[in-house]
Design a protein around this motif. Structure first.
Motif, PDB file in Angstrom:
ATOM      1  N   ILE A  33      -5.061 -11.901 -13.531  1.00 59.56           N
ATOM      2  CA  ILE A  33      -4.293 -11.938 -14.780  1.00 59.56           C
ATOM      3  C   ILE A  33      -5.237 -11.977 -15.972  1.00 59.56           C
ATOM      4  O   ILE A  33      -5.048 -11.261 -16.960  1.00 59.56           O
ATOM      5  N   SER A  34      -6.283 -12.784 -15.882  1.00 62.06           N
ATOM      6  CA  SER A  34      -7.266 -12.868 -16.977  1.00 62.06           C
ATOM      7  C   SER A  34      -7.924 -11.518 -17.221  1.00 62.06           C
ATOM      8  O   SER A  34      -8.086 -11.095 -18.371  1.00 62.06           O
ATOM      9  N   SER A  35      -8.309 -10.837 -16.155  1.00 68.65           N
ATOM     10  CA  SER A  35      -8.932  -9.516 -16.298  1.00 68.65           C
ATOM     11  C   SER A  35      -7.969  -8.526 -16.932  1.00 68.65           C
ATOM     12  O   SER A  35      -8.356  -7.734 -17.797  1.00 68.65           O
ATOM     13  N   LEU A  36      -6.719  -8.562 -16.514  1.00 69.30           N
ATOM     14  CA  LEU A  36      -5.736  -7.635 -17.058  1.00 69.30           C
ATOM     15  C   LEU A  36      -5.391  -7.943 -18.507  1.00 69.30           C
ATOM     16  O   LEU A  36      -5.126  -7.030 -19.288  1.00 69.30           O
ATOM     17  N   LYS A  37      -5.407  -9.210 -18.893  1.00 73.80           N
ATOM     18  CA  LYS A  37      -5.103  -9.562 -20.282  1.00 73.80           C
ATOM     19  C   LYS A  37      -6.181  -9.055 -21.234  1.00 73.80           C
ATOM     20  O   LYS A  37      -5.931  -8.914 -22.432  1.00 73.80           O
ATOM     21  N   ASN A  38      -7.366  -8.751 -20.699  1.00 71.46           N
ATOM     22  CA  ASN A  38      -8.437  -8.193 -21.534  1.00 71.46           C
ATOM     23  C   ASN A  38      -8.131  -6.778 -21.994  1.00 71.46           C
ATOM     24  O   ASN A  38      -8.811  -6.269 -22.873  1.00 71.46           O
ATOM     25  N   ILE A  39      -7.139  -6.159 -21.400  1.00 65.20           N
ATOM     26  CA  ILE A  39      -6.763  -4.814 -21.843  1.00 65.20           C
ATOM     27  C   ILE A  39      -5.458  -4.881 -22.640  1.00 65.20           C
ATOM     28  O   ILE A  39      -4.642  -3.977 -22.607  1.00 65.20           O
ATOM     29  N   ALA A  40      -5.296  -5.965 -23.351  1.00 67.72           N
ATOM     30  CA  ALA A  40      -4.089  -6.188 -24.156  1.00 67.72           C
ATOM     31  C   ALA A  40      -3.818  -4.979 -25.042  1.00 67.72           C
ATOM     32  O   ALA A  40      -4.730  -4.340 -25.549  1.00 67.72           O
ATOM     33  N   GLY A  41      -2.560  -4.695 -25.236  1.00 66.51           N
ATOM     34  CA  GLY A  41      -2.156  -3.558 -26.039  1.00 66.51           C
ATOM     35  C   GLY A  41      -1.836  -2.353 -25.182  1.00 66.51           C
ATOM     36  O   GLY A  41      -1.120  -1.458 -25.606  1.00 66.51           O
ATOM     37  N   SER A  42      -2.371  -2.302 -23.986  1.00 66.33           N
ATOM     38  CA  SER A  42      -2.090  -1.205 -23.064  1.00 66.33           C
ATOM     39  C   SER A  42      -0.836  -1.521 -22.274  1.00 66.33           C
ATOM     40  O   SER A  42      -0.571  -2.667 -21.942  1.00 66.33           O
ATOM     41  N   LYS A  43      -0.091  -0.498 -21.981  1.00 67.31           N
ATOM     42  CA  LYS A  43       1.077  -0.630 -21.113  1.00 67.31           C
ATOM     43  C   LYS A  43       0.903   0.356 -19.971  1.00 67.31           C
ATOM     44  O   LYS A  43       0.474   1.495 -20.175  1.00 67.31           O
ATOM     45  N   LEU A  44       1.222  -0.091 -18.752  1.00 64.78           N
ATOM     46  CA  LEU A  44       1.054   0.737 -17.563  1.00 64.78           C
ATOM     47  C   LEU A  44       2.319   0.736 -16.733  1.00 64.78           C
ATOM     48  O   LEU A  44       3.013  -0.265 -16.643  1.00 64.78           O
ATOM     49  N   ASN A  45       2.571   1.855 -16.090  1.00 66.44           N
ATOM     50  CA  ASN A  45       3.648   1.974 -15.119  1.00 66.44           C
ATOM     51  C   ASN A  45       3.002   2.091 -13.741  1.00 66.44           C
ATOM     52  O   ASN A  45       1.876   2.574 -13.618  1.00 66.44           O
ATOM     53  N   VAL A  46       3.697   1.633 -12.722  1.00 62.32           N
ATOM     54  CA  VAL A  46       3.208   1.771 -11.351  1.00 62.32           C
ATOM     55  C   VAL A  46       4.167   2.691 -10.609  1.00 62.32           C
ATOM     56  O   VAL A  46       5.364   2.410 -10.516  1.00 62.32           O
ATOM     57  N   GLY A  47       3.611   3.794 -10.122  1.00 57.00           N
ATOM     58  CA  GLY A  47       4.405   4.751  -9.355  1.00 57.00           C
ATOM     59  C   GLY A  47       4.383   4.415  -7.876  1.00 57.00           C
ATOM     60  O   GLY A  47       4.200   3.262  -7.484  1.00 57.00           O
ATOM     61  N   THR A  48       4.521   5.417  -7.066  1.00 53.51           N
ATOM     62  CA  THR A  48       4.589   5.214  -5.618  1.00 53.51           C
ATOM     63  C   THR A  48       3.212   4.934  -5.026  1.00 53.51           C
ATOM     64  O   THR A  48       2.190   5.354  -5.565  1.00 53.51           O
ATOM     65  N   PHE A  49       3.212   4.212  -3.935  1.00 53.96           N
ATOM     66  CA  PHE A  49       2.011   3.989  -3.130  1.00 53.96           C
ATOM     67  C   PHE A  49       2.316   4.591  -1.760  1.00 53.96           C
ATOM     68  O   PHE A  49       3.388   4.354  -1.198  1.00 53.96           O
ATOM     69  N   ASP A  50       1.380   5.367  -1.242  1.00 57.89           N
ATOM     70  CA  ASP A  50       1.548   5.927   0.086  1.00 57.89           C
ATOM     71  C   ASP A  50       0.380   5.499   0.958  1.00 57.89           C
ATOM     72  O   ASP A  50      -0.429   4.668   0.545  1.00 57.89           O
ATOM     73  N   THR A  51       0.298   6.047   2.138  1.00 56.83           N
ATOM     74  CA  THR A  51      -0.759   5.665   3.060  1.00 56.83           C
ATOM     75  C   THR A  51      -1.298   6.886   3.771  1.00 56.83           C
ATOM     76  O   THR A  51      -0.597   7.892   3.914  1.00 56.83           O
ATOM     77  N   VAL A  52      -2.541   6.789   4.189  1.00 47.82           N
ATOM     78  CA  VAL A  52      -3.120   7.815   5.037  1.00 47.82           C
ATOM     79  C   VAL A  52      -2.611   7.529   6.445  1.00 47.82           C
ATOM     80  O   VAL A  52      -2.706   6.405   6.934  1.00 47.82           O
ATOM     81  N   GLY A  53      -2.034   8.501   7.087  1.00 47.37           N
ATOM     82  CA  GLY A  53      -1.485   8.282   8.422  1.00 47.37           C
ATOM     83  C   GLY A  53      -0.087   7.707   8.351  1.00 47.37           C
ATOM     84  O   GLY A  53       0.619   7.841   7.356  1.00 47.37           O
ATOM     85  N   GLU A  54       0.282   7.037   9.427  1.00 45.95           N
ATOM     86  CA  GLU A  54       1.630   6.501   9.563  1.00 45.95           C
ATOM     87  C   GLU A  54       1.802   5.205   8.769  1.00 45.95           C
ATOM     88  O   GLU A  54       0.963   4.318   8.815  1.00 45.95           O
ATOM     89  N   SER A  55       2.904   5.109   8.059  1.00 45.19           N
ATOM     90  CA  SER A  55       3.242   3.891   7.327  1.00 45.19           C
ATOM     91  C   SER A  55       3.632   2.809   8.333  1.00 45.19           C
ATOM     92  O   SER A  55       4.369   3.067   9.281  1.00 45.19           O
ATOM     93  N   LYS A  56       3.101   1.577   8.121  1.00 42.67           N
ATOM     94  CA  LYS A  56       3.374   0.481   9.052  1.00 42.67           C
ATOM     95  C   LYS A  56       3.966  -0.712   8.322  1.00 42.67           C
ATOM     96  O   LYS A  56       3.595  -1.013   7.200  1.00 42.67           O
ATOM     97  N   THR A  57       4.858  -1.405   9.023  1.00 44.52           N
ATOM     98  CA  THR A  57       5.402  -2.662   8.520  1.00 44.52           C
ATOM     99  C   THR A  57       4.840  -3.835   9.308  1.00 44.52           C
ATOM    100  O   THR A  57       5.086  -4.986   8.967  1.00 44.52           O
ATOM    101  N   SER A  58       4.100  -3.524  10.388  1.00 40.39           N
ATOM    102  CA  SER A  58       3.490  -4.578  11.197  1.00 40.39           C
ATOM    103  C   SER A  58       2.283  -4.020  11.940  1.00 40.39           C
ATOM    104  O   SER A  58       2.179  -2.807  12.135  1.00 40.39           O
ATOM    105  N   ILE A  59       1.401  -4.921  12.329  1.00 45.46           N
ATOM    106  CA  ILE A  59       0.240  -4.584  13.153  1.00 45.46           C
ATOM    107  C   ILE A  59       0.182  -5.620  14.264  1.00 45.46           C
ATOM    108  O   ILE A  59       0.255  -6.826  14.007  1.00 45.46           O
ATOM    109  N   MET A  60       0.048  -5.156  15.493  1.00 43.63           N
ATOM    110  CA  MET A  60       0.018  -6.058  16.643  1.00 43.63           C
ATOM    111  C   MET A  60      -1.259  -6.898  16.621  1.00 43.63           C
ATOM    112  O   MET A  60      -2.336  -6.401  16.328  1.00 43.63           O
ATOM    113  N   CYS A  61      -1.103  -8.165  16.949  1.00 47.60           N
ATOM    114  CA  CYS A  61      -2.228  -9.108  16.972  1.00 47.60           C
ATOM    115  C   CYS A  61      -2.439  -9.625  18.389  1.00 47.60           C
ATOM    116  O   CYS A  61      -1.596 -10.368  18.906  1.00 47.60           O
TER     117      CYS A  61
END
Length: 180
Positions: A33-61
């Motif tokens: 948060i401190s690092s991001l507040k240093n860019i005060a005045g800027s506004k950003l949008n966050v679009g989609t995030f994808d993955t290389v390969g298959e999208s996973k909701t879990s990984i076996m342990c």
């Protein structure tokens, strides 16, 4: 006698199943948060995030059970939501901003034996710039599968905090937000 023991063993194995290890919901990092507040005045949008390969909701342990994200979301969406939370708390997230950041989860994996999450991500800006970062987050593990898998699940959230920190503190991050 042996039939009864066999039947009881089969029933116990059938009903015991495997454990599921849930990752904690994301909590924002004061450092990010401190690092991001240093860019005060800027506004950003966050679009989609994808993955290389298959999208996973879990990984076996360790064959003991899966490590799952909260609410069954994919790992890339867990990171996307974490990034949005950080930008929102810093007061710079805006869905109507002129700059949109998208992400690709290049890889994500862990070793519950050595106690390590490894996450690599590329963040792209709508202005044409991009950066790639990786985080190798070490944590205390255990010889015992149940304990090790639980500790692995609990370590994902701080690993993602560090990953986002490497993004927003990267020397090239200002290039991603040029025009914001």
């Amino acid at each position: 006698m042996f039939k009864k023991i066999g039947l009881v063993a089969a029933v116990l194995i059938g009903i015991s199943g495997c454990s599921t290890y849930s990752v904690n919901r994301y909590a924002v990092s004061v450092d990010n948060i401190s690092s991001l507040k240093n860019i005060a005045g800027s506004k950003l949008n966050v679009g989609t995030f994808d993955t290389v390969g298959e999208s996973k909701t879990s990984i076996m342990c360790r064959g003991v059970g899966p490590i799952k994200t909260p609410d069954g979301q994919s790992f890339e969406n867990f990171i996307r939501k974490a990034f949005i939370d950080e930008l929102t708390m810093a007061g710079i997230q805006d869905p109507n901003a002129p700059i949109t950041l998208t992400g690709t989860l290049d890889s994500i994996d862990f070793s519950s034996a050595s106690g390590n999450w490894v996450i690599a991500m590329t963040v792209k800006s709508s202005n044409g710039n991009s950066i790639s970062v990786s985080e190798s987050y070490s944590f205390t593990s255990s010889f015992y599968g149940e304990t090790a898998c639980n500790q692995t699940a609990q370590a994902l959230m701080p690993a993602v905090q560090n990953l986002i920190g490497k993004i927003v503190q990267n020397q090239d991050f200002p290039k991603l937000i040029e025009g914001a």
